[in-house]
Enzyme design. Structure first.
Site, PDB file in Angstrom:
ATOM      1  N   SER A   1      -5.767 -33.814 -44.170  1.00 16.07           N
ATOM      2  CA  SER A   1      -6.535 -33.163 -43.104  1.00 16.07           C
ATOM      3  C   SER A   1      -7.789 -32.556 -43.705  1.00 16.07           C
ATOM      4  CB  SER A   1      -5.706 -32.041 -42.481  1.00 16.07           C
ATOM      5  OG  SER A   1      -6.527 -31.236 -41.645  1.00 16.07           O
TER       6      SER A   1
ATOM      7  N   TYR B   1       0.485 -25.199 -43.389  1.00 13.71           N
ATOM      8  CA  TYR B   1      -0.079 -26.522 -43.071  1.00 13.71           C
ATOM      9  C   TYR B   1      -1.186 -26.873 -44.071  1.00 13.71           C
ATOM     10  CZ  TYR B   1      -2.239 -30.232 -40.258  1.00 13.71           C
ATOM     11  OH  TYR B   1      -2.765 -31.429 -39.816  1.00 13.71           O
TER      12      TYR B   1
END
Ligand code: NAD
Length: 257
Positions: A143, A157
């Site tokens: 990401s 995350y």
């Protein structure tokens, strides 16, 4: 066809990026193994692939469990005879993920188990299959948050995706001479369930949009197109990259409003 005669396994294939990629890969001739824990979502992807004339199978597997990962790879080889492309894409963004002070250990552990250990386990069982096929391409979904700090905290995350980048680089180096390429895909903020659930108010969405030069969220299909390139032989000299598909987000310096 850009993936003719290839067999691709996609984790998290029951929704979002995974589903869009399954459809795209199948359109380009790949036989696709759709892996998910959401059986309804996974089956729906397979039906969508079949409706457009492609070949796909659904396999239930939790990527955080070693036995499931071994079984999904076995199922791919049993169904289609080999494995050429491994897309480690399944991931979660927990609604209780926050900063270091307010993130529970359980949220941290679950996020690491799916997002980071899941990629390791996919590779652990997938790499021997790629070797048996004479090589192949591994794509790990990281990401943009692995590259820049996100303004809305999601520490577990972010850390898990940083791990995915580090792991990807090392695997790329270790397996380069076995004809196995390993790349990370770094999507920017997308208009998928995962992010829209997390950015659950208009204010939070607008806060995120401030950072995107293109001024809009990306679409799952725009990530699928990048995955297609990394999966295909067109990217034959590309390995170890952090492939960014982020509307310019990581290139920008934008003063938050
Ligand atoms: P999504 O929630 O739409 O789809 C994720 C899929 O993974 C779901 O079908 C879910 O059931 C499945 N899944 C969850 N846990 C699993 C497990 N343990 N085993 C197997 N399958 C599991 O999400 P998405 O937006 O398509 O995200 C896909 C990947 O892209 C994730 O790794 C995510 O972190 C990453 N990503 C998303 C964005 C975004 O803005 N949406 C941005 C950057 C990176």
């Amino acid at each position: 066809m850009r993936l003719a005669n290839k067999v691709a396994l996609i984790t998290g294939g029951g929704a979002g990026i995974g589903r869009a990629t399954a459809l795209r890969f199948a359109q380009e001739g790949a036989q696709v193994v759709v892996v998910d824990i959401d059986d309804a979502g996974g089956e729906a992807t397979v039906e969508a692939v079949q409706r457009q004339g492609g070949r796909a199978r659904y396999v239930h597997a939790d990527v955080a469990r070693a036995a499931d990962c071994a079984a999904m790879v076995e199922a791919a080889e049993r169904a289609f005879g080999k494995l050429n492309v491994l897309f480690n894409n399944a991931g979660i963004m927990h609604s209780q993920d926050g900063d270091a002070v307010n993130t529970d250990e359980a949220v941290w552990d679950l996020t690491m188990a799916v997002n980071l250990k899941g990629v390791y386990l996919g590779c652990k069982y997938g790499i021997p299959a790629l070797r048996r096929a004479g090589g192949g391409s591994i794509i790990n979904t990281a990401s943009f948050v692995a590259l820049v700090g996100a303004a809305t905290p999601q520490l577990a995350y972010t850390a898990s995706k940083g791990g995915v980048l580090a792991l990807t680089r090392e695997l790329a180096v270790v397996h380069a001479r076995e004809n196995i390429r390993v790349n990370a895909l770094c999507p920017g903020p997308l208009r998928t369930e995962l992010l829209m659930r997390f950015l659950d108010s208009e204010a939070k969405r607008q806060r995120r949009l401030v950072h995107i030069p293109m001024g809009r969220f990306g679409e799952a299909d725009e990530i699928a197109q990048a995955a297609l390139y990394l999966a295909s032989d067109e990217s034959s000299y590309v390995t170890g990259t952090e492939f960014r598909v982020d509307g310019g987000l990581t290139a920008a310096y934008v003063t938050p409003e």
